[in-house]
Design a protein around this motif. Structure first.
Motif, PDB file in Angstrom:
ATOM      1  N   LEU A  21      -1.060   2.418  -3.440  1.00  0.00           N
ATOM      2  CA  LEU A  21      -0.419   1.313  -4.141  1.00  0.00           C
ATOM      3  C   LEU A  21       1.076   1.622  -4.295  1.00  0.00           C
ATOM      4  O   LEU A  21       1.453   2.661  -4.845  1.00  0.00           O
ATOM      5  N   THR A  41       0.799  -1.217   0.000  1.00  0.00           N
ATOM      6  CA  THR A  41       0.000   0.000   0.000  1.00  0.00           C
ATOM      7  C   THR A  41       0.835   1.272   0.000  1.00  0.00           C
ATOM      8  O   THR A  41       0.343   2.321  -0.404  1.00  0.00           O
ATOM      9  N   THR A  99      -3.315  -6.864  -1.095  1.00  0.00           N
ATOM     10  CA  THR A  99      -3.809  -5.531  -1.445  1.00  0.00           C
ATOM     11  C   THR A  99      -5.082  -5.664  -2.282  1.00  0.00           C
ATOM     12  O   THR A  99      -5.248  -6.610  -3.040  1.00  0.00           O
TER      13      THR A  99
END
Length: 495
Positions: A350, A207, A374
């Protein structure tokens, strides 16, 4: 006069406002539920005691009967009351939570310190490092992109396309290492733009850069191990190392980047090194080739690992783009970290790391323990954003925009000779500006904030003796805003 229910033994409805207005924004249903639940837990409504009929309570409280029925249904489902057909509603006799209630209701003034009961590692993790709060749209926030120029409609279409994809691929549990097409796109992207040598199986999607740094530190160090950290350097990285129990050794940065010889003198047995070689944070200097080779040779000889934080090196305004340190690594000692949160927008969440080949599976296994994987939908959209050429187009546009804004900052600060001096501005999204020795950059930054100017004090990036100055982001501010903010800062510095 306060309302009272003829069916309750206490003035339970005193002060209850049925108009729908509530200071905390809670609904009528939630507020009545909380009243009754608290009365039961506190013993004001005794176990086995009868509750008023829903019609009567609705009349007394000024509510609809449906609302009261919904509250009674919820209390019954939670085990607080029993509803007997033909007899009415009663407080449950068996209330195990009642004995626990006082533990959750400390008396006023009796709160204990927030760290009570934490482990030693928890105490370290809970230490504030002074991280930035919510982002505001004004100069000079560092590492904030031009959010108004991001192609939102295009991104929305890609997200919608990913959501409409047939089959469960994007809705089920995702690949632990990251969405495979995205990892393939990242490997191709960093290979062509940053000279990173990797295969898709070495890429782990995360992340944020911070998560990547924390993961690498957990995997590669034990409590008590020594970590080199650039001085001055990125505070959040140092905070992650401290939280893991590592001993952080500040290693000075000069015009060629981190001083490897100094690091060897200070901590020759260091287990881990954190560097930002292409655009050192915060000074903006680039690590020279000789320093890069020296660092890699030392790491190969001692078995140390290197975290390379390549956070904004896509933006280079003078000369050719600098290749990543990882591409020179032949011993498998570099963990390469990149992020899309600064290239695109912070809310994307991201980022990625490229692990040494023999450690890739270990990184994936450890990553699963942190939060599984994720979210797949934005990964799928990002894979298309990269694969269809939109990222390249966006970065070329931003390079042009940021170069204009960088030049506006350089020209504006040039008029402050003697009061503020910029460091290298060859690349990145911020510049380091230096104040005269003895200046209080923390106090000046606080005064500037009252004038609508965001400045990050440079002194807070040092762990030892500090040099005063500011970290000035220019990417998110238009040239006119930059010039106006520097004019206000100039008047402030005059005083």
């Amino acid at each position: 006069m306060a309302r009272r229910s003829r069916g309750l033994p206490v003035p339970l409805l005193d002060g209850f406002d049925a108009s729908g207005r509530s200071g905390d924004g809670a609904s009528l249903l939630a507020r009545l539920h909380a009243r009754l639940r608290k009365a039961i837990l506190d013993g004001a409504l005794m176990p086995g005691g009868a509750l008023p009929a829903s019609r009567r309570l609705a009349e007394d409280a000024g509510l609809s009967r449906n609302t009261v029925e919904a509250v009674y249904d919820q209390l019954e489902a939670e085990g607080f009351i029993e509803r007997r057909h033909g007899s009415g509603s009663f407080v449950s006799v068996d209330l195990p939570e009642r004995e626990l209630a006082p533990a959750y209701a400390p008396r006023a003034g009796s709160a204990r310190p927030a760290t009570t009961g934490l482990s030693k590692r928890g105490e370290l993790m809970a230490q504030p490092y002074g991280g930035e709060g919510p982002l505001a749209g004004r100069a000079f926030l560092p590492s904030v992109p031009a959010l108004d120029l991001f192609p939102r409609q295009l991104w929305a279409r890609l997200l919608a396309r990913a959501a409409r994809a047939p089959g469960p691929d994007h809705l089920g549990a995702g690949d632990r290492a990251g969405f495979r097409p995205l990892r393939e796109a990242i490997a191709a992207y960093v290979g062509s733009t940053r000279a990173v040598a990797c295969q898709p199986d070495q890429v782990v999607v995360l992340t944020s850069s911070q998560q990547a740094i924390d993961l690498a530190c957990r995997l590669l160090t034990d409590p008590g191990d020594t970590v080199w950290h650039e001085e001055p350097g990125y505070r959040a990285a140092a905070a992650a190392f401290v939280a893991s129990g590592a001993q952080v050794v500040p290693v000075p940065v000069d015009g060629e980047g981190i001083d490897v010889a100094a690091g060897i003198r200070l901590a020759p047995d260091a287990r881990l090194v954190y560097v930002s070689p292409s655009h050192q944070f915060p000074t903006g200097v680039a690590m020279s080739l000789s320093r890069r080779l020296q660092l890699l040779a030392w790491a190969a000889r001692t078995g140390a690992f290197i975290i390379e934080d390549d956070y904004d090196s896509e933006f280079r305004y003078v000369g050719r783009p600098l290749a990543a340190l990882q591409g020179l690594d032949e011993a498998g000692r570099v963990v390469y970290v990149g992020t899309f949160n600064k290239l695109m927008f912070p809310g994307l969440r991201l980022a990625y790391l490229v692990a040494p080949p023999e450690l890739a599976e270990r990184f994936v296994a450890a990553r699963v323990l942190m939060d599984g994987h994720t979210s797949t939908l934005p990964q799928a959209a990002l894979a298309d954003f990269i694969g269809e050429g939109h990222l390249g187009t966006h970065l070329r546009h931003m390079r042009t925009v940021y170069e204009e804004r960088r030049q506006a900052l350089v020209d504006a600060v040039a008029g402050l000779a003697g009061r503020l001096t910029l460091g290298p501005t060859d690349g990145g999204m911020h510049a380091c500006a230096y104040l005269p020795a003895g200046a209080d950059d923390v106090a000046i930054a606080a005064a500037a904030r009252r004038l609508g100017i965001e400045l990050r004090p440079l002194s807070t990036s040092f762990r030892g003796p500090a040099r005063p100055g500011f970290i000035m982001g220019f990417a998110a501010a238009r040239p006119a805003e930059i010039r106006g903010a520097v004019d206000r800062l100039a008047r402030l510095l005059e005083n």
